[in-house]
Scaffold this motif. Structure first.
Motif, mmCIF file in Angstrom:
data_model
loop_
_atom_site.group_PDB
_atom_site.id
_atom_site.type_symbol
_atom_site.label_atom_id
_atom_site.label_comp_id
_atom_site.label_asym_id
_atom_site.label_seq_id
_atom_site.Cartn_x
_atom_site.Cartn_y
_atom_site.Cartn_z
ATOM 1 N N GLY A 194 39.264 40.756 38.116
ATOM 2 C CA GLY A 194 39.799 40.028 37.612
ATOM 3 C C GLY A 194 41.634 40.762 38.056
ATOM 4 O O GLY A 194 42.435 39.738 36.570
ATOM 5 N N ARG A 195 41.413 42.064 37.561
ATOM 6 C CA ARG A 195 42.664 42.882 37.696
ATOM 7 C C ARG A 195 44.049 41.541 38.247
ATOM 8 O O ARG A 195 45.234 41.830 37.281
ATOM 9 C CB ARG A 195 42.659 44.075 38.356
ATOM 10 N N TYR A 196 44.147 41.366 38.750
ATOM 11 C CA TYR A 196 45.412 40.656 39.402
ATOM 12 C C TYR A 196 44.983 38.672 39.793
ATOM 13 O O TYR A 196 45.830 38.472 40.146
ATOM 14 C CB TYR A 196 45.918 40.500 40.403
ATOM 15 N N ALA A 197 43.699 38.026 38.182
ATOM 16 C CA ALA A 197 43.704 37.006 38.702
ATOM 17 C C ALA A 197 44.558 36.106 38.314
ATOM 18 O O ALA A 197 45.293 36.829 37.019
ATOM 19 C CB ALA A 197 41.743 36.740 38.498
ATOM 20 N N ILE A 198 44.538 34.810 38.750
ATOM 21 C CA ILE A 198 45.638 33.714 38.241
ATOM 22 C C ILE A 198 44.774 32.538 38.146
ATOM 23 O O ILE A 198 44.243 32.552 39.055
ATOM 24 C CB ILE A 198 46.869 33.145 38.912
ATOM 25 N N HIS A 315 42.293 34.733 42.422
ATOM 26 C CA HIS A 315 42.153 36.331 43.447
ATOM 27 C C HIS A 315 41.208 37.093 44.129
ATOM 28 O O HIS A 315 41.265 36.357 45.131
ATOM 29 C CB HIS A 315 41.345 37.082 41.862
ATOM 30 N N VAL A 316 42.113 38.443 45.027
ATOM 31 C CA VAL A 316 42.023 39.101 44.974
ATOM 32 C C VAL A 316 41.005 40.634 45.726
ATOM 33 O O VAL A 316 41.549 41.318 44.204
ATOM 34 C CB VAL A 316 42.986 39.561 46.667
ATOM 35 N N ALA A 317 40.058 40.638 45.691
ATOM 36 C CA ALA A 317 39.254 41.976 45.723
ATOM 37 C C ALA A 317 38.931 42.680 46.521
ATOM 38 O O ALA A 317 39.281 41.859 48.053
ATOM 39 C CB ALA A 317 38.216 41.248 44.639
ATOM 40 N N ASP A 318 38.524 43.658 47.001
ATOM 41 C CA ASP A 318 37.304 44.276 48.053
ATOM 42 C C ASP A 318 36.267 44.037 47.963
ATOM 43 O O ASP A 318 35.412 44.816 48.903
ATOM 44 C CB ASP A 318 37.801 45.755 47.722
ATOM 45 N N ALA A 319 35.496 42.901 47.982
ATOM 46 C CA ALA A 319 34.489 42.250 48.284
ATOM 47 C C ALA A 319 34.884 41.455 48.173
ATOM 48 O O ALA A 319 35.427 40.526 47.582
ATOM 49 C CB ALA A 319 33.593 42.930 47.374
ATOM 50 N N PRO A 320 33.443 40.277 49.298
ATOM 51 C CA PRO A 320 33.608 38.957 48.815
ATOM 52 C C PRO A 320 32.831 38.056 47.750
ATOM 53 O O PRO A 320 32.926 36.991 47.626
ATOM 54 C CB PRO A 320 32.550 38.460 50.249
ATOM 55 N N VAL A 321 32.029 38.880 46.886
ATOM 56 C CA VAL A 321 31.149 38.607 46.380
ATOM 57 C C VAL A 321 32.363 38.439 44.727
ATOM 58 O O VAL A 321 32.587 39.579 44.296
ATOM 59 C CB VAL A 321 29.815 39.214 45.974
ATOM 60 N N PRO A 322 32.385 37.324 44.583
ATOM 61 C CA PRO A 322 33.457 37.321 42.573
ATOM 62 C C PRO A 322 33.142 38.312 41.701
ATOM 63 O O PRO A 322 34.582 38.408 41.465
ATOM 64 C CB PRO A 322 33.074 35.646 42.510
ATOM 65 N N LEU A 323 31.508 39.042 41.672
ATOM 66 C CA LEU A 323 32.823 39.717 40.594
ATOM 67 C C LEU A 323 31.736 40.757 41.084
ATOM 68 O O LEU A 323 31.219 42.416 39.981
ATOM 69 C CB LEU A 323 31.241 38.960 39.107
ATOM 70 N N GLY A 325 33.291 42.749 43.335
ATOM 71 C CA GLY A 325 34.595 43.514 44.095
ATOM 72 C C GLY A 325 35.564 44.062 42.691
ATOM 73 O O GLY A 325 35.913 43.733 41.294
ATOM 74 N N GLU A 326 36.093 45.107 42.874
ATOM 75 C CA GLU A 326 37.382 45.212 42.645
ATOM 76 C C GLU A 326 38.867 44.476 42.856
ATOM 77 O O GLU A 326 39.861 44.604 43.612
ATOM 78 C CB GLU A 326 38.039 47.779 43.365
ATOM 79 N N GLY A 327 39.922 44.005 41.754
ATOM 80 C CA GLY A 327 40.534 43.576 41.884
ATOM 81 C C GLY A 327 41.597 44.034 42.436
ATOM 82 O O GLY A 327 42.279 45.883 42.109
ATOM 83 N N VAL A 328 42.222 43.767 43.086
ATOM 84 C CA VAL A 328 43.299 44.224 44.645
ATOM 85 C C VAL A 328 45.168 43.864 44.600
ATOM 86 O O VAL A 328 45.158 41.968 44.168
ATOM 87 C CB VAL A 328 43.073 45.226 45.374
#
Length: 378
Positions: A194-198, A315-323, A325-328
């Motif tokens: 959730g680094r960039y999550a809204i 949010h946007v991440a580098d993997a399709p599973v919510p928890l 991936g790294e938030g990008v």
């Protein structure tokens, strides 16, 4: 015999002198690391970096963190610096019972500093970090390291995940349990999805988030709103079937896997995935492997999983599973800024505050500012 005693005395004196010198010298036992190299994201006309600086004490003595600075790696100029309460507010000690970074970093402990930096007009080629510290019986010391060259900004800008507005874009980097600061350890690795999550919460012109009884989930203004594909792509993951509480006050905690509730992951085609969470049960209109078009309705906003009220977590991440991936970083192609809530205070209770004239109106290729009130432009 006299010679032996003299030799022993000389050795003892030398050892004492060495110990005294070591005690007076700076103690450099800190490991500095930036596990995830950031890419800049535009926020209200400023280029911003969000990333984490990890500090680990490899020594045998506790270290007090006195100051942290981010430097231009070429010129040495300080771009940002924190001391005292400002530094403590940006850090947490991993795994410690008292996780606040307001004391010493004990041997073997790791602290994570959550950094957000608005870059100057002429962005530096690379950054490095300076940490000032002190230890009992030693002179204050400092160490520089964790040099990084920011990655290029992502070229793909996203369409709206929701229609119209007003929507409050709820997030704040300083919240101790906000998306920005919650790591999840899966498959032997800790990640920060959730680094960039809204969290998008629908509000009206008076700042209300619900009509009638606000405790009824279905009375939330955003409940049931269509959730839209932000780009052409393929549905990489989908989950439905998790129920939701009728009332907000009846919400329950869920296990690790079910915390996102019903969700969708849209593959954007560049190694990134758009994640939509807390979707209404039975509302998913697409399946895994299905190709979709930008603007296509995918599901509806709901109240599933660990949610404090009906909203869309995006949010946007580098993997399709919510928890997993790294938030990008990401930005939206266009939206209008209507106002903001300072620190999200008053959300659902009173109207938002006006934004400065130069920041209000249409913003393009940006991430909304923390707790901005926006309207999406199709």
């Amino acid at each position: 015999m006299m010679l032996r005693r003299s030799s022993a005395s000389v050795l003892a004196l030398a050892a004492a002198a060495f110990a005294s010198a070591c005690a007076a010298a700076p103690v450099d036992t800190l490991d500095l690391a930036v596990p995830q190299t950031p890419a800049p994201v535009a926020v209200e006309g400023r280029e911003r970096l969000l990333y984490e600086l990890h500090l680990t004490n490899f020594g045998a003595a506790p270290l007090h963190l006195d100051g942290v600075s981010v430097l231009d790696a070429d010129s040495g100029a300080a771009l940002a610096a924190w001391r005292g309460d400002a530094l403590a507010a940006r850090g947490r000690v991993i795994g410690a019972q008292n996780a606040a970074l307001d004391g010493a970093l004990r041997p073997g402990e790791r602290a994570v500093l959550y950094l957000e930096i608005d870059l100057p007009a002429k962005a530096p080629r690379a950054l490095r970090h300076k940490v000032e510290f002190s230890a009992p019986g030693a002179e204050p010391g400092q160490v520089e390291g964790a040099q990084l060259a920011p990655r290029a900004a992502a070229a793909l800008q996203l369409g709206p995940p929701l229609r119209g507005g007003p929507w409050a874009a709820v997030y704040a980097p300083q919240w101790p349990r906000g998306h920005r600061r919650v790591f999840y350890a899966l498959d032997g690795r800790a990640r920060l999805p959730g680094r960039y999550a809204i969290d998008f919460v629908r509000v009206d012109a008076d700042g209300r988030t619900a009509r009638g009884d606000a405790d009824l989930a279905k009375n939330a203004l955003g409940y049931g709103e269509p959730v839209l594909a932000v780009a052409d792509g393929v549905i990489a993951a989908a989950r439905d079937g998790i129920g939701e509480s009728e009332r907000v006050s009846q919400r329950q905690r869920h296990d690790f896997d079910r915390a996102p509730g019903n969700y969708l992951a849209l593959a954007l085609g560049d190694g990134r995935y758009a994640l939509y969470e807390h979707l209404r049960p039975g509302s998913l209109k697409v399946r895994q492997g299905e190709r979709v078009r930008r603007g296509q309705p995918l599901a509806e906003l709901g109240f599933t999983g660990d949610s404090t009220g009906p909203h869309l977590h995006f949010h946007v991440a580098d993997a399709p599973v919510p928890l997993a991936g790294e938030g990008v970083a990401f930005g939206f192609e266009a939206f209008d800024v209507l106002g903001h809530y300072p620190g999200a205070q008053g959300l659902g209770e009173r109207p938002w505050q006006a934004r400065a004239a130069e920041l209000a109106g249409e913003r393009r290729d940006e991430l909304p500012e923390s707790n901005a009130v926006i309207e999406f432009v199709r």
